[in-house]
Write an enzyme that holds these catalytic residues in place. Structure first.
Site, PDB file in Angstrom:
ATOM      1  N   CYS A   1     -31.824  37.900  49.387  1.00 36.25           N
ATOM      2  CA  CYS A   1     -32.329  37.649  48.025  1.00 36.25           C
ATOM      3  C   CYS A   1     -31.339  36.944  47.106  1.00 36.25           C
ATOM      4  O   CYS A   1     -31.638  35.875  46.588  1.00 36.25           O
ATOM      5  CB  CYS A   1     -32.771  38.959  47.393  1.00 36.25           C
ATOM      6  SG  CYS A   1     -34.278  39.579  48.148  1.00 36.25           S
TER       7      CYS A   1
ATOM      8  N   LYS B   1     -30.314  33.198  47.863  1.00 32.65           N
ATOM      9  CA  LYS B   1     -31.451  32.275  47.790  1.00 32.65           C
ATOM     10  C   LYS B   1     -32.059  32.236  46.397  1.00 32.65           C
ATOM     11  O   LYS B   1     -32.426  31.175  45.899  1.00 32.65           O
ATOM     12  CB  LYS B   1     -32.473  32.649  48.860  1.00 32.65           C
ATOM     13  CG  LYS B   1     -33.805  33.149  48.404  1.00 32.65           C
ATOM     14  CD  LYS B   1     -34.740  33.391  49.546  1.00 32.65           C
ATOM     15  CE  LYS B   1     -35.637  34.587  49.297  1.00 32.65           C
ATOM     16  NZ  LYS B   1     -36.449  34.518  48.111  1.00 32.65           N
TER      17      LYS B   1
ATOM     18  N   ARG C   1     -29.128  38.566  56.978  1.00 31.29           N
ATOM     19  CA  ARG C   1     -29.304  37.263  56.340  1.00 31.29           C
ATOM     20  C   ARG C   1     -28.205  37.038  55.299  1.00 31.29           C
ATOM     21  O   ARG C   1     -27.983  37.867  54.429  1.00 31.29           O
ATOM     22  CB  ARG C   1     -30.706  37.179  55.713  1.00 31.29           C
ATOM     23  CG  ARG C   1     -31.790  37.095  56.768  1.00 31.29           C
ATOM     24  CD  ARG C   1     -33.180  37.087  56.166  1.00 31.29           C
ATOM     25  NE  ARG C   1     -33.610  38.392  55.731  1.00 31.29           N
ATOM     26  CZ  ARG C   1     -34.842  38.655  55.290  1.00 31.29           C
ATOM     27  NH1 ARG C   1     -35.745  37.705  55.217  1.00 31.29           N
ATOM     28  NH2 ARG C   1     -35.167  39.876  54.911  1.00 31.29           N
TER      29      ARG C   1
ATOM     30  N   ASN D   1     -32.157  38.807  39.342  1.00 31.47           N
ATOM     31  CA  ASN D   1     -31.246  38.612  40.475  1.00 31.47           C
ATOM     32  C   ASN D   1     -30.064  37.720  40.102  1.00 31.47           C
ATOM     33  O   ASN D   1     -28.927  37.956  40.529  1.00 31.47           O
ATOM     34  CB  ASN D   1     -32.001  38.034  41.680  1.00 31.47           C
ATOM     35  CG  ASN D   1     -32.637  39.146  42.506  1.00 31.47           C
ATOM     36  OD1 ASN D   1     -32.514  40.322  42.164  1.00 31.47           O
ATOM     37  ND2 ASN D   1     -33.308  38.783  43.578  1.00 31.47           N
TER      38      ASN D   1
END
Ligand code: NAD
Length: 436
Positions: free
Chosen positions: A260, A263, A327, A208
């Protein structure tokens, strides 16, 4: 997809995006799946056939394999028949940016003592979490096996990603538990990376962080393109054909969001910091992303001057198309910055309005793109929903009070926008004034 024969039953704890897709996917492969969530309303809805999230193909998959899916709020009875217990609870950021593992710990605490069971971690957790949980199990004499099996699905294509993964990563001690997880995934015929727990945990965070870095990189290239007159879409096309680089995640825009990337990048930065290493590159990735969301404001001010009393329409609110997930969506920053500068914000999203209402203040929600743009001084394309391709730009220009379209995702054909009489501002592309 449906599998023949009896497959290992499993438990799935947490029925959010990851848990529900995992549950439906394994049910489709032939397992009985015992799903547990603390949210009683969610479980009641699932029992009655209501799917709490909007994810293409998920409702159909659940309906098709409903007889193998069992929903409950009670951990112990639900998991009685499953030796593999997948954990897919949320790990949101704390104020410090570290991952909040309280839901994971609650699950660990609630596990009954057993040496016949394994906890399979799907939630994204810091490196070292598995080791810490194994210590807790050992101290409590629970004898559980621990397997790290990070999830790589993308919201918007989560069902497809589950059924056709690029890879399955399994981190374990090399015993029956890892073998059983590998066996569960075998029908998907994906490359399997069997490794130790810490490396598996790091694969997820590093993947990520790398993707987020790629996005911030191309966004910085876009900003330099704006200064120099190059077109970042052309630049990305030329770069992406180099197979060491590849074309994916080279779309410049108004920043990444979602549950994702922000964070996980911050969690990796903090994890490094906690171990005494200053991960300088990730600081920049985060900062570039924050600034990128805000740059849109100056693009509008360039055309409209003061935003006091101006009407701005946002097309799309979700952090990306094909999801209702709000989010860390760029639209949240944008709408509050616009309102902070005195503008009135009207917004339309095909599916995310309910979620957006929970997070946005002072925004007027429109029922269609046409309603949103009517009377607007400027329109900002925030989320590139496919339906916006069908927009009649001439009609948009006719309905607006002003003449500015800001394309936050380089989604429209600049010449078509110009031909419709609109001024065009994009990300890393030359600005155009409307014809006529
Ligand atoms: P989510 O917030 O959609 O779902 C989490 C669910 O867990 C909720 O339904 C919540 O009620 C439930 N829950 C919380 N505490 C619980 C408990 N003690 N017992 C049972 N249920 C409990 O989260 P998500 O987006 O599915 O993410 C889950 C994990 O997977 C996170 O760690 C996330 O980082 C990771 N992940 C998410 C994605 C994604 O695209 N959403 C992709 C890969 C990995």
């Amino acid at each position: 997809m449906s599998a023949q024969g009896t497959r290992e039953p499993i438990g799935v704890i947490g029925t959010g995006y990851v848990g529900l897709v995992t549950a439906a996917g394994f049910a489709a492969l032939g397992s009985d799946v015992f799903c547990v969530d603390i949210d009683a309303e969610k479980i009641r809805g699932l029992e009655e056939g209501r799917i709490p999230i909007w994810e293409p193909g998920l409702a159909e998959l659940i309906a098709e394999h409903r007889e193998r899916l069992h929903f409950s709020t009670e951990l112990a009875p639900a998991l009685e028949h499953a030796r593999l217990r997948f954990v897919a609870v949320g790990t949101p950021p704390t104020y410090s940016g570290d991952a909040d593992l309280s839901a994971v710990h609650a699950v660990v605490e609630a596990m009954p003592a057993s040496d016949r069971h394994a906890l399979v971690m799907k939630s994204t957790v810091p490196v070292g979490t598995g080791e810490a949980i194994e210590r807790v199990f050992a101290a409590q004499g629970k004898g559980f096996r621990y397997v790290s099996c990070p999830e790589f699905l993308k919201e918007g294509s989560a069902v497809k990603d589950f059924l056709e993964p690029d890879r399955v990563v399994i981190g374990d001690a090399g015993d029956w538990a890892g073998d059983a997880v590998e066996e569960l995934y075998a029908p998907l015929d994906a490359p399997v990376v069997r490794t130790d727990v810490k490396s598996a945990e790091m694969v997820k965070l590093a993947s990520n962080a790398f993707l987020a870095t790629k996005i911030s990189f191309i966004n910085e290239i876009a900003n330099v393109c704006e200064e120099t007159g190059a077109d970042v879409v052309e630049v990305a096309r030329g770069m992406g054909l180099d197979d060491r680089i590849g074309p994916k995640f080279l779309q410049a825009g108004i920043g990444f969001g979602g549950s994702c990337f922000p964070k996980d990048v911050t969690a990796l930065k903090q994890l490094a910091g906690n171990s005494g290493y200053h991960f300088q590159l990730l600081n920049s990735v985060i900062e570039v992303n924050e600034l990128q969301k805000r740059r849109v404001i100056s693009k509008i001010q360039k055309h409209l001057g003061s935003l006091v009393g101006k009407e701005i329409a946002l097309l799309g609110l979700a952090f990306k198309p094909n999801t209702d997930d709000m989010r860390e969506a760029s639209s949240l920053v944008l709408s509050s910055r616009l309102q902070g500068a005195g503008a009135r914000v009207r917004a339309y999203d095909p599916v995310a309005e309910d979620e957006a209402r929970k997070l946005m203040r002072g925004v007027e929600f429109a029922d269609s793109a046409a309603d949103a743009v009517a009377g607007a001084d400027a329109v900002i394309l925030v989320t590139e929903w496919p339906e916006f391709r069908e927009l009649d730009l001439v009609a948009v220009a006719g309905a607006m009070r002003g003449r500015l379209l800001v394309d936050g995702r380089n989604f429209f054909d600049p010449q078509a926008v110009r031909a419709a009489g609109l001024a065009y501002e994009a990300i890393g592309r030359p600005s155009l004034n409307g014809e006529g």
